[in-house]
Design a protein around this motif. Structure first.
Motif, PDB file in Angstrom:
ATOM      1  N   UNK A   1       8.282   4.788  10.957  1.00  0.00           N
ATOM      2  CA  UNK A   1       7.362   5.741  11.393  1.00  0.00           C
ATOM      3  C   UNK A   1       7.235   6.881  10.121  1.00  0.00           C
ATOM      4  N   UNK A   2       8.708   7.163   9.799  1.00  0.00           N
ATOM      5  CA  UNK A   2       9.011   8.240   8.739  1.00  0.00           C
ATOM      6  C   UNK A   2       8.566   7.872   7.656  1.00  0.00           C
ATOM      7  N   UNK A   3       8.332   6.512   7.050  1.00  0.00           N
ATOM      8  CA  UNK A   3       7.902   5.974   5.882  1.00  0.00           C
ATOM      9  C   UNK A   3       6.337   6.307   5.794  1.00  0.00           C
ATOM     10  N   UNK A   4       5.739   5.939   6.809  1.00  0.00           N
ATOM     11  CA  UNK A   4       4.273   6.102   7.027  1.00  0.00           C
ATOM     12  C   UNK A   4       3.985   7.434   6.835  1.00  0.00           C
ATOM     13  N   UNK A   5       4.608   8.559   7.414  1.00  0.00           N
ATOM     14  CA  UNK A   5       4.487   9.891   7.617  1.00  0.00           C
ATOM     15  C   UNK A   5       4.450  10.437   6.193  1.00  0.00           C
ATOM     16  N   UNK A   6       5.500   9.893   5.160  1.00  0.00           N
ATOM     17  CA  UNK A   6       5.751  10.477   3.869  1.00  0.00           C
ATOM     18  C   UNK A   6       4.602   9.991   2.817  1.00  0.00           C
ATOM     19  N   UNK A   7       4.252   8.751   3.199  1.00  0.00           N
ATOM     20  CA  UNK A   7       2.993   8.205   2.543  1.00  0.00           C
ATOM     21  C   UNK A   7       2.001   8.895   2.558  1.00  0.00           C
ATOM     22  N   UNK A   8       1.755   9.285   3.813  1.00  0.00           N
ATOM     23  CA  UNK A   8       0.428  10.003   3.983  1.00  0.00           C
ATOM     24  C   UNK A   8       0.369  11.463   3.386  1.00  0.00           C
ATOM     25  N   UNK A   9       1.510  12.080   3.135  1.00  0.00           N
ATOM     26  CA  UNK A   9       1.749  12.995   2.451  1.00  0.00           C
ATOM     27  C   UNK A   9       1.232  13.204   1.036  1.00  0.00           C
ATOM     28  N   UNK A  10       1.361  11.836   0.606  1.00  0.00           N
ATOM     29  CA  UNK A  10       0.816  11.612  -0.855  1.00  0.00           C
ATOM     30  C   UNK A  10      -0.741  10.849  -0.946  1.00  0.00           C
ATOM     31  N   UNK A  11      -1.225  11.040   0.153  1.00  0.00           N
ATOM     32  CA  UNK A  11      -2.764  10.827   0.220  1.00  0.00           C
ATOM     33  C   UNK A  11      -2.950   9.281   0.329  1.00  0.00           C
ATOM     34  N   UNK A  12      -1.965   8.406   0.745  1.00  0.00           N
ATOM     35  CA  UNK A  12      -1.883   7.073   1.037  1.00  0.00           C
ATOM     36  C   UNK A  12      -2.474   6.742   2.389  1.00  0.00           C
ATOM     37  N   UNK A  13      -3.540   5.897   2.461  1.00  0.00           N
ATOM     38  CA  UNK A  13      -3.906   5.598   3.777  1.00  0.00           C
ATOM     39  C   UNK A  13      -3.130   4.655   4.425  1.00  0.00           C
ATOM     40  N   UNK A  14      -2.151   5.019   5.311  1.00  0.00           N
ATOM     41  CA  UNK A  14      -1.038   4.200   5.749  1.00  0.00           C
ATOM     42  C   UNK A  14      -1.187   4.256   6.945  1.00  0.00           C
ATOM     43  N   UNK A  15      -0.324   3.395   7.918  1.00  0.00           N
ATOM     44  CA  UNK A  15      -0.262   3.381   9.411  1.00  0.00           C
ATOM     45  C   UNK A  15       0.976   2.593   9.711  1.00  0.00           C
ATOM     46  N   UNK A  16       1.572   2.812  10.929  1.00  0.00           N
ATOM     47  CA  UNK A  16       2.589   2.049  11.424  1.00  0.00           C
ATOM     48  C   UNK A  16       2.504   2.062  12.760  1.00  0.00           C
ATOM     49  N   UNK A  17       2.368   0.780  13.248  1.00  0.00           N
ATOM     50  CA  UNK A  17       1.994   0.418  14.853  1.00  0.00           C
ATOM     51  C   UNK A  17       3.145  -0.535  15.411  1.00  0.00           C
ATOM     52  N   UNK A  18       4.069  -0.750  14.758  1.00  0.00           N
ATOM     53  CA  UNK A  18       5.284  -1.561  14.893  1.00  0.00           C
ATOM     54  C   UNK A  18       5.774  -2.296  13.973  1.00  0.00           C
ATOM     55  N   UNK A  19       6.960  -2.851  14.009  1.00  0.00           N
ATOM     56  CA  UNK A  19       7.363  -3.383  12.942  1.00  0.00           C
ATOM     57  C   UNK A  19       7.188  -5.050  12.788  1.00  0.00           C
ATOM     58  N   UNK A  20       6.397  -5.524  11.907  1.00  0.00           N
ATOM     59  CA  UNK A  20       6.094  -7.161  12.144  1.00  0.00           C
ATOM     60  C   UNK A  20       7.436  -7.981  11.869  1.00  0.00           C
ATOM     61  N   UNK A  21       8.476  -7.464  11.377  1.00  0.00           N
ATOM     62  CA  UNK A  21       9.829  -8.012  11.569  1.00  0.00           C
ATOM     63  C   UNK A  21      10.323  -8.437  12.594  1.00  0.00           C
ATOM     64  N   UNK A  22       9.914  -7.648  13.840  1.00  0.00           N
ATOM     65  CA  UNK A  22      10.221  -7.641  15.025  1.00  0.00           C
ATOM     66  C   UNK A  22       9.530  -8.844  15.862  1.00  0.00           C
ATOM     67  N   UNK A  23       8.501  -9.376  15.245  1.00  0.00           N
ATOM     68  CA  UNK A  23       7.498 -10.314  16.053  1.00  0.00           C
ATOM     69  C   UNK A  23       8.112 -11.652  15.886  1.00  0.00           C
TER      70      UNK A  23
END
Length: 407
Positions: A165-187
């Motif tokens: 989530x923290x990486x997603x929030x910081x990317x959005x501050x740079x106007x990148x369309x970003x999302x976090x809905x779970x880590x696919x590494x854990x699938x």
């Protein structure tokens, strides 16, 4: 038929892309979408993760001496150049150029290398950033460089998915369309029923030597040196079990162990002194779930163990991946869940054994480690959400639809 190209640049990245592929095919069938054709371009390694889920490889792959860590050290760069890195790079570029005419959409998984190749196709692409995290920077700033963020901008890049989530929030501050809905590494880490190994009544210690040929064998050799000391220190019959990458096979590991004085008992069992260790290739998920503690010299596998709440002991290896610097960065990313032993090799077995005993006897610390793992690695479910987004970008011509944007 919709055609999707998957590009990834490492063993862990292949795993993530393969999990997304599973959901793409499953969701497409469930919803009667127009048929989907997937093809993969793994930039590093043998592409075993793709083959395991039935996704064909677009081009011949090659295992480089650096294990894919070409630009991490001068030695790695030199070894790869000597073995034909330039020619292999040209091969990848030619493959991408050919595939650009074939594909409708590109899914780039990893870092700037697959992201850059996706941009070169001149087709729309989606980025899954599973290697970088703002935990490396303490959360104060984005770990992505300006040129990386530029490649994540629309209209070519439809979306970026982050590992936390923290990486997603910081990317959005740079106007990148970003999302976090779970880590696919854990699938894809569900515990599998049945187990051929006979479990002792004592602690379960899992060994994760990594998946890169040559390095994984050296890592296991270093781990085996610690087992007798751990058996003595823990004062109980310890169940040691190593999860060997299926693409590497067992014979080279067994041969190495025999040369180090371990008796081969057959059925993947080795014995030396009072310690018995199982070597298997079909047990990765179960080792992660059942181990009380893991000794790990791996990248993605270590992160997955931490995400399941397990304490991990690590120590620097001979590389090219698991070096002292890599171990320290991993500790920075994963926090208290990873404990690094940095002593001379002669003193390492006793140090690892004492640390293992300390961890397993500290119930409050184990609770903190479980909580920390969930926070740092997030939950499963990311692969399904990414697959859903990918499908929503494709015109569903069977129903006269058009690409839908993410809400």
């Amino acid at each position: 038929m919709h055609k999707i190209l998957l590009i990834s640049d490492g063993h862990g990245e292949d795993w993530v892309a393969a999990q997304i592929a599973i959901h793409l095919l499953r969701l497409g069938q469930q919803r009667h979408y127009e048929p989907i054709e997937l093809i993969a371009l793994p930039m590093v390694g043998d592409g075993h993760s793709y083959e395991r889920v039935g996704v064909p490889l677009a081009a011949a792959t090659r295992i480089l001496p650096s294990g894919g860590f070409t630009f991490k050290t001068l030695r790695g760069l030199w070894l790869d150049l000597r073995s034909g890195l330039t020619g292999y790079g040209n091969h990848l570029l030619r493959s991408v150029n050919k595939l650009a005419d074939w594909t409708d959409l590109v899914l780039a998984v990893g870092d700037i290398l697959p992201l850059g190749l996706a941009w070169m196709t001149r087709k729309p692409y989606i980025f899954v950033g599973c290697t970088k995290s703002d935990y490396y920077t303490g959360g104060a700033r984005s770990c992505y460089f300006p040129w990386e963020r530029a490649l994540m901008q629309p209209p070519r890049c439809l979306h970026a998915f982050t590992r936390d989530r923290i990486t997603c929030c910081n990317l959005r501050l740079h106007r990148v369309a970003a999302s976090y809905g779970g880590n696919p590494m854990m699938d894809g880490l569900e515990e599998q029923p049945g187990d051929a190994a006979i479990r002792s009544a004592g602690p379960f210690v899992g060994l994760l030597p990594g998946s890169r040929p040559g390095e994984a064998q050296r890592n296991l050799a270093d781990m085996l040196l610690c087992l007798e000391a751990m058996q003595r220190q823990l004062a109980a019959p310890v169940h040691f079990e190593a999860a060997i990458s299926a693409g590497l096979g067992l014979e080279s590991f067994r041969r190495l162990a025999r040369s180090s004085g371990w008796q081969d008992l057959g059925d993947g069992r080795l014995m030396r002194g009072g310690a018995v260790v199982f070597l298997r290739t079909d047990n990765f998920n179960n080792v992660l779930h059942r181990a009380d503690l893991l000794v790990a010299m791996a990248g993605t596998a270590t992160e997955q163990a931490v995400g399941l709440g397990k304490p991990v002991i690590a120590f620097p290896g001979q590389g090219p991946q698991f070096t002292r610097r890599f171990a320290r960065l991993q500790r920075q990313l994963l926090g208290e869940s990873v404990q690094i032993v940095e002593v001379a090799p002669a003193r390492r077995p006793e140090a690892v054994a004492r640390l293992a005993q300390s961890l397993l006897r500290d119930s409050e610390r184990l609770l903190r480690i479980r909580s920390n793992g969930r926070e740092r690695m997030g939950s499963a479910g990311g692969a399904a959400q990414i697959a859903e987004f990918v499908l929503n970008q494709l015109p569903q011509r069977l129903y006269g639809g058009s690409p839908r944007s993410r809400s």
